[in-house]
Design a protein around this motif. Structure first.
Motif, PDB file in Angstrom:
ATOM      1  N   ARG A   1      58.801  -1.022  10.527  1.00  0.00           N
ATOM      2  CA  ARG A   1      58.150  -2.313  10.769  1.00  0.00           C
ATOM      3  C   ARG A   1      58.699  -3.377   9.815  1.00  0.00           C
ATOM      4  O   ARG A   1      58.888  -4.522  10.196  1.00  0.00           O
ATOM      5  CB  ARG A   1      56.649  -2.141  10.590  1.00  0.00           C
ATOM      6  CG  ARG A   1      55.867  -3.156  11.328  1.00  0.00           C
ATOM      7  CD  ARG A   1      54.399  -2.876  11.297  1.00  0.00           C
ATOM      8  NE  ARG A   1      53.669  -4.122  11.106  1.00  0.00           N
ATOM      9  CZ  ARG A   1      53.541  -5.062  12.015  1.00  0.00           C
ATOM     10  NH1 ARG A   1      54.084  -4.908  13.195  1.00  0.00           N
ATOM     11  NH2 ARG A   1      52.870  -6.165  11.756  1.00  0.00           N
TER      12      ARG A   1
ATOM     13  N   ARG B   1      61.271  -4.625  18.081  1.00  0.00           N
ATOM     14  CA  ARG B   1      60.020  -3.868  18.112  1.00  0.00           C
ATOM     15  C   ARG B   1      60.220  -2.475  17.541  1.00  0.00           C
ATOM     16  O   ARG B   1      61.312  -1.918  17.608  1.00  0.00           O
ATOM     17  CB  ARG B   1      59.529  -3.713  19.548  1.00  0.00           C
ATOM     18  CG  ARG B   1      59.515  -4.978  20.367  1.00  0.00           C
ATOM     19  CD  ARG B   1      58.882  -4.687  21.697  1.00  0.00           C
ATOM     20  NE  ARG B   1      59.210  -5.696  22.675  1.00  0.00           N
ATOM     21  CZ  ARG B   1      60.292  -5.689  23.430  1.00  0.00           C
ATOM     22  NH1 ARG B   1      61.179  -4.717  23.310  1.00  0.00           N
ATOM     23  NH2 ARG B   1      60.499  -6.636  24.311  1.00  0.00           N
ATOM     24  N   VAL B   2      59.135  -1.948  17.010  1.00  0.00           N
ATOM     25  CA  VAL B   2      59.151  -0.544  16.588  1.00  0.00           C
ATOM     26  C   VAL B   2      58.839   0.277  17.832  1.00  0.00           C
ATOM     27  O   VAL B   2      57.897  -0.047  18.568  1.00  0.00           O
ATOM     28  CB  VAL B   2      58.085  -0.284  15.499  1.00  0.00           C
ATOM     29  CG1 VAL B   2      58.088   1.174  15.084  1.00  0.00           C
ATOM     30  CG2 VAL B   2      58.345  -1.183  14.296  1.00  0.00           C
TER      31      VAL B   2
ATOM     32  N   LEU C   1      55.400  -4.834  27.975  1.00  0.00           N
ATOM     33  CA  LEU C   1      54.008  -5.093  27.593  1.00  0.00           C
ATOM     34  C   LEU C   1      53.422  -3.875  26.873  1.00  0.00           C
ATOM     35  O   LEU C   1      52.684  -3.999  25.892  1.00  0.00           O
ATOM     36  CB  LEU C   1      53.198  -5.403  28.856  1.00  0.00           C
ATOM     37  CG  LEU C   1      51.838  -6.032  28.677  1.00  0.00           C
ATOM     38  CD1 LEU C   1      51.934  -7.347  27.932  1.00  0.00           C
ATOM     39  CD2 LEU C   1      51.192  -6.263  30.045  1.00  0.00           C
ATOM     40  N   PHE C   2      53.790  -2.703  27.367  1.00  0.00           N
ATOM     41  CA  PHE C   2      53.341  -1.459  26.736  1.00  0.00           C
ATOM     42  C   PHE C   2      53.869  -1.366  25.292  1.00  0.00           C
ATOM     43  O   PHE C   2      53.122  -1.075  24.362  1.00  0.00           O
ATOM     44  CB  PHE C   2      53.814  -0.266  27.580  1.00  0.00           C
ATOM     45  CG  PHE C   2      53.975   1.019  26.833  1.00  0.00           C
ATOM     46  CD1 PHE C   2      52.878   1.637  26.239  1.00  0.00           C
ATOM     47  CD2 PHE C   2      55.223   1.618  26.715  1.00  0.00           C
ATOM     48  CE1 PHE C   2      53.039   2.830  25.541  1.00  0.00           C
ATOM     49  CE2 PHE C   2      55.394   2.798  26.017  1.00  0.00           C
ATOM     50  CZ  PHE C   2      54.293   3.406  25.431  1.00  0.00           C
TER      51      PHE C   2
ATOM     52  N   ASP D   1      54.823  -3.817  23.423  1.00  0.00           N
ATOM     53  CA  ASP D   1      54.157  -4.852  22.631  1.00  0.00           C
ATOM     54  C   ASP D   1      52.772  -4.389  22.185  1.00  0.00           C
ATOM     55  O   ASP D   1      52.335  -4.668  21.067  1.00  0.00           O
ATOM     56  CB  ASP D   1      54.017  -6.142  23.445  1.00  0.00           C
ATOM     57  CG  ASP D   1      55.356  -6.828  23.629  1.00  0.00           C
ATOM     58  OD1 ASP D   1      56.330  -6.385  23.005  1.00  0.00           O
ATOM     59  OD2 ASP D   1      55.437  -7.793  24.401  1.00  0.00           O
ATOM     60  N   THR D   2      52.094  -3.692  23.086  1.00  0.00           N
ATOM     61  CA  THR D   2      50.763  -3.185  22.740  1.00  0.00           C
ATOM     62  C   THR D   2      50.859  -2.162  21.614  1.00  0.00           C
ATOM     63  O   THR D   2      50.002  -2.107  20.736  1.00  0.00           O
ATOM     64  CB  THR D   2      50.094  -2.575  23.991  1.00  0.00           C
ATOM     65  OG1 THR D   2      50.135  -3.550  25.031  1.00  0.00           O
ATOM     66  CG2 THR D   2      48.660  -2.182  23.739  1.00  0.00           C
ATOM     67  N   LEU D   3      51.923  -1.372  21.657  1.00  0.00           N
ATOM     68  CA  LEU D   3      52.114  -0.396  20.577  1.00  0.00           C
ATOM     69  C   LEU D   3      52.293  -1.093  19.227  1.00  0.00           C
ATOM     70  O   LEU D   3      51.894  -0.571  18.192  1.00  0.00           O
ATOM     71  CB  LEU D   3      53.355   0.458  20.851  1.00  0.00           C
ATOM     72  CG  LEU D   3      53.219   1.581  21.874  1.00  0.00           C
ATOM     73  CD1 LEU D   3      54.542   2.317  21.988  1.00  0.00           C
ATOM     74  CD2 LEU D   3      52.127   2.558  21.479  1.00  0.00           C
ATOM     75  N   GLN D   4      52.905  -2.287  19.260  1.00  0.00           N
ATOM     76  CA  GLN D   4      53.136  -3.001  17.994  1.00  0.00           C
ATOM     77  C   GLN D   4      51.820  -3.287  17.289  1.00  0.00           C
ATOM     78  O   GLN D   4      51.737  -3.305  16.066  1.00  0.00           O
ATOM     79  CB  GLN D   4      53.886  -4.321  18.229  1.00  0.00           C
ATOM     80  CG  GLN D   4      55.213  -4.178  18.931  1.00  0.00           C
ATOM     81  CD  GLN D   4      56.080  -3.081  18.343  1.00  0.00           C
ATOM     82  OE1 GLN D   4      56.511  -3.158  17.206  1.00  0.00           O
ATOM     83  NE2 GLN D   4      56.347  -2.050  19.128  1.00  0.00           N
ATOM     84  N   GLU D   5      50.797  -3.525  18.102  1.00  0.00           N
ATOM     85  CA  GLU D   5      49.475  -3.769  17.515  1.00  0.00           C
ATOM     86  C   GLU D   5      49.019  -2.533  16.737  1.00  0.00           C
ATOM     87  O   GLU D   5      48.455  -2.641  15.656  1.00  0.00           O
ATOM     88  CB  GLU D   5      48.468  -4.099  18.619  1.00  0.00           C
ATOM     89  CG  GLU D   5      48.709  -5.430  19.292  1.00  0.00           C
ATOM     90  CD  GLU D   5      48.292  -6.606  18.423  1.00  0.00           C
ATOM     91  OE1 GLU D   5      47.353  -6.467  17.630  1.00  0.00           O
ATOM     92  OE2 GLU D   5      48.924  -7.665  18.546  1.00  0.00           O
ATOM     93  N   HIS D   6      49.274  -1.365  17.322  1.00  0.00           N
ATOM     94  CA  HIS D   6      48.888  -0.126  16.632  1.00  0.00           C
ATOM     95  C   HIS D   6      49.650   0.029  15.320  1.00  0.00           C
ATOM     96  O   HIS D   6      49.077   0.375  14.291  1.00  0.00           O
ATOM     97  CB  HIS D   6      49.177   1.084  17.528  1.00  0.00           C
ATOM     98  CG  HIS D   6      48.173   1.258  18.628  1.00  0.00           C
ATOM     99  ND1 HIS D   6      46.832   1.294  18.392  1.00  0.00           N
ATOM    100  CD2 HIS D   6      48.324   1.389  19.963  1.00  0.00           C
ATOM    101  CE1 HIS D   6      46.186   1.448  19.523  1.00  0.00           C
ATOM    102  NE2 HIS D   6      47.070   1.504  20.508  1.00  0.00           N
TER     103      HIS D   6
ATOM    104  N   GLY E   1      51.046  -2.317  13.618  1.00  0.00           N
ATOM    105  CA  GLY E   1      50.633  -3.382  12.710  1.00  0.00           C
ATOM    106  C   GLY E   1      49.310  -3.057  12.035  1.00  0.00           C
ATOM    107  O   GLY E   1      49.149  -3.242  10.830  1.00  0.00           O
ATOM    108  N   TYR E   2      48.389  -2.548  12.821  1.00  0.00           N
ATOM    109  CA  TYR E   2      47.078  -2.199  12.278  1.00  0.00           C
ATOM    110  C   TYR E   2      47.227  -1.075  11.248  1.00  0.00           C
ATOM    111  O   TYR E   2      46.648  -1.122  10.158  1.00  0.00           O
ATOM    112  CB  TYR E   2      46.169  -1.759  13.428  1.00  0.00           C
ATOM    113  CG  TYR E   2      44.776  -1.389  12.997  1.00  0.00           C
ATOM    114  CD1 TYR E   2      43.873  -2.376  12.617  1.00  0.00           C
ATOM    115  CD2 TYR E   2      44.364  -0.062  12.964  1.00  0.00           C
ATOM    116  CE1 TYR E   2      42.593  -2.039  12.212  1.00  0.00           C
ATOM    117  CE2 TYR E   2      43.088   0.278  12.559  1.00  0.00           C
ATOM    118  CZ  TYR E   2      42.213  -0.712  12.187  1.00  0.00           C
ATOM    119  OH  TYR E   2      40.955  -0.372  11.781  1.00  0.00           O
TER     120      TYR E   2
END
Lengths: 203, 397
Positions: free
Chosen positions: B79, B95-96, B239-240, B242-247, B249-250
């Motif tokens: 990241r 992206r990761v 989109l999938f 990108d959603t993983l990036q939230e994980h 990042g969190y």
């Protein structure tokens, strides 16, 4: 070097025909013609290239054999339904992420948030915008410039007499999505007419 | 003679292109190199930084490696690299990604060779969609004491220099490509993605040349309906991711504070340990030498020499004692390091497990949907072929 398109002529008309067939299937109460996201895989498995009217889309309509273009249109509708389910799944996941983030920020002690890493973006020591990895938690969107949802979901707004669509079933949703994507105004209006007819809305 | 020269040249070339090492100074973070010209969007490459290999294959029990900490670092460090690349403005989306099944223009892989508060060593390999290698290099950085100063620590990672260096190396590689080459890479990525979903329809568009580099053999029509479907699916795939990036990042946010604290404390302990070990070694050597010299002098016929010898023996004894004490003290720091590592491991293990669970669950659901789409696309392809097949029979009744 480019290939010529193989299915251009009549594709749009076939889509309309297939939509009608699907709508009739839905009206007949079988619901098989449209399929749902969860049924998609199983349904497609039941139909290995059959063109003699035994496909689920045709069974519901009770009409003659489908043309290849109609088959393609029905399969496209299933693809769309799968895409809708996919979008729902992603939206649910994002909602979960947001609530987890909120819960996490509620749990963060005041002293930690005061003395810990900075939350979010800032001007870096080299003039660039640096976002400290994970500072503040869940700010992963730093890596995702300008991508919120697939661009082809809704390009053209619904007419004023069309309700919100919260109670749409699968067939209605497909009609709505097809209409909102359709660039040709005449075809778009036909699709909205189909939608009104299907939903029992008086024009 | 010519053959020998050629062999020598080939050997030289292999040596030059083989994996190289670079030591990075962490006290001087190199600025991110920005592109000299603004590239059109069609030439911006999307980058996937694969979750790093934690480097636990050759892990031995006596090494101070904490597997769960390494696994967490393997998700945290990509990241940082992705952010450095994104901040340079030289790339499309960076992206990761959890697996190399994702189709991206440039795939960056990393392996953690060594990581503690003092040293970070990463082995980075990058390849583009054509299969061309951009980077195969080991980067090593030693943290300075300033890296853990409170002001520095809140500004950037103690090893930020390593990520900037990698980002700059990759950006330079990209700069060496023409716009046409970059557009070609993007096209190959799209066709690879298309082929992975509909091999029947897209198998013939790509080929490999003799060097194993992927090339475009022919192009689909711009308005090819199958390509349109694939593009719609690809948007969902992005989109999938990108959603993983939230994980990720969190997870990074949750890990940040305890991890950086562990790094800081382990750095202090490691430095104290090294100083004590060095001092202990010096005292033991000096003490031993003094005792030996004292014993030698004690055997002398001169009274003064014998007295000096006795003093040397006593002094050497003190040095030896001090050396042994320092060694024992060093053991306390070893134990402290062990304690710190285990403490961090206990703190972040649930987070690693949660991240893994969420990633696997979401990826599993997505893969299930992809499998259904693949079946549907295969059916559509068959239907389209069915549309075309009857045509010749009209001409030949």
């Amino acid at each position: 070097m480019r290939d010529n398109p193989t299915l251009d002529p009549g594709t749009l008309a076939a889509l309309e025909a297939a939509m009608e067939a699907a709508a009739q299937g839905g009206n007949a109460g079988t619901g098989e013609g449209a399929g749902t996201g969860s049924e998609t895989g199983a349904a497609s498995g039941q139909w290995p290239g059959d063109t003699q009217g035994s496909s689920p889309g045709n069974a519901g309509a009770g009409t003659g054999p489908l043309t290849p273009a109609e088959q393609v249109a029905i399969l496209d509708a299933r693809l769309e339904a799968g895409a809708g389910d996919f979008d729902t799944m992603i939206l649910e996941e994002q909602a979960r992420q947001r609530s987890a983030r909120r819960a996490s920020s509620d749990d963060t002690p005041a002293s930690e948030s005061a003395g810990g890493a900075p939350a979010g973006g800032r001007e870096g020591p080299y003039g660039e915008d640096i976002t400290v990895a994970g500072a503040g938690g869940g700010r992963g969107s730093v890596n995702t410039p300008g991508r919120s949802a697939p661009a082809n979901t809704a390009r053209y707004p619904a007419p004023d007499d069309i309700p919100s669509g919260n109670d749409d079933d699968v067939v209605a949703r497909q009609l709505r999505e097809a209409a909102m994507r359709e660039p040709d105004p005449a075809v778009r209006e036909k699709l909205w007419d189909e939608y009104r007819k299907y939903k029992g809305l008086t024009p | 003679m010519t053959t020998a020269r050629l062999a020598l040249a080939a050997l030289l070339l292999v040596t030059l292109t083989a994996c190289v090492n670079q030591t990075v100074k962490t006290s001087a973070v190199p600025p991110l190199e920005r592109p000299t010209e603004v590239a059109p969007e069609t030439a911006l490459l999307d980058v996937g930084v694969l979750v790093f290999d934690p480097g636990l294959d050759e892990y031995e029990e006596d090494q101070q490696i904490y597997p769960e900490v390494r696994k967490a670092e393997a998700r945290f460090m990509p990241r940082l690299l992705a952010e450095a690349m994104q901040n340079s403005g030289a790339w499309g989306a960076v992206r990761v990604i959890p697996s190399d099944r994702q189709t991206v223009d440039l795939l960056v892989r990393g392996r953690i060779v060594h990581s503690d508060g003092e040293t970070l060593e990463l082995h980075i390999v990058a390849r583009d969609a054509r299969g061309a290698e951009w980077l195969d290099k080991t980067y090593e950085a030693n943290a300075s004491k300033y890296a853990y100063a409170p002001t520095t620590r809140t500004s950037y990672d103690p090893f930020q220099a390593i990520y900037h260096t990698i980002a700059n190396d990759l950006a330079r590689q990209q700069e060496s490509l023409t716009l046409a080459q970059r557009e070609d890479i993007r096209l190959i990525t799209e066709l690879q993605f298309a082929r992975s979903f509909s091999p029947e329809a897209f198998d013939g568009y790509l080929s490999e040349n003799r060097k194993g580099v992927v090339e475009v053999s022919r192009l689909p029509a711009d308005d090819d309906p199958m390509l349109e479907r694939i593009r719609s699916i690809r948007e969902r795939d992005q989109l999938f991711v990108d959603t993983l990036q939230e994980h990720y990042g969190y997870f990074s946010g949750e890990m940040q504070v305890p991890y950086q604290e562990w790094r800081k404390m382990s750095y202090e302990e490691a430095i104290a340990l090294q100083e004590l070990q060095a001092e202990s070694r010096r005292n033991l050597i000096a003490g031993g030498a003094a005792i030996l010299a004292g014993i030698y002098a004690a055997g002398s016929s001169e009274r003064s020499s014998r007295a000096a010898g006795n003093v040397a023996i006593i002094g050497g004894g003190y040095l030896l004692k001090s050396g042994l004490e320092k060694r024992a003290e060093a053991q306390i720091h070893v134990a402290a390091l062990e304690e710190l590592g285990m403490s961090l491991e206990a703190e972040i293990t649930p987070q690693v497990i949660e991240l893994e669970d969420r990633t696997v669950m979401l990826s599993g659901n997505v893969e299930e949907q992809y499998a259904q789409w693949r079946e549907l696309l295969a059916d559509i392809y068959q239907a389209e072929v069915g549309l075309l097949e009857p045509l010749p029979t009209v001409d030949n009744p």
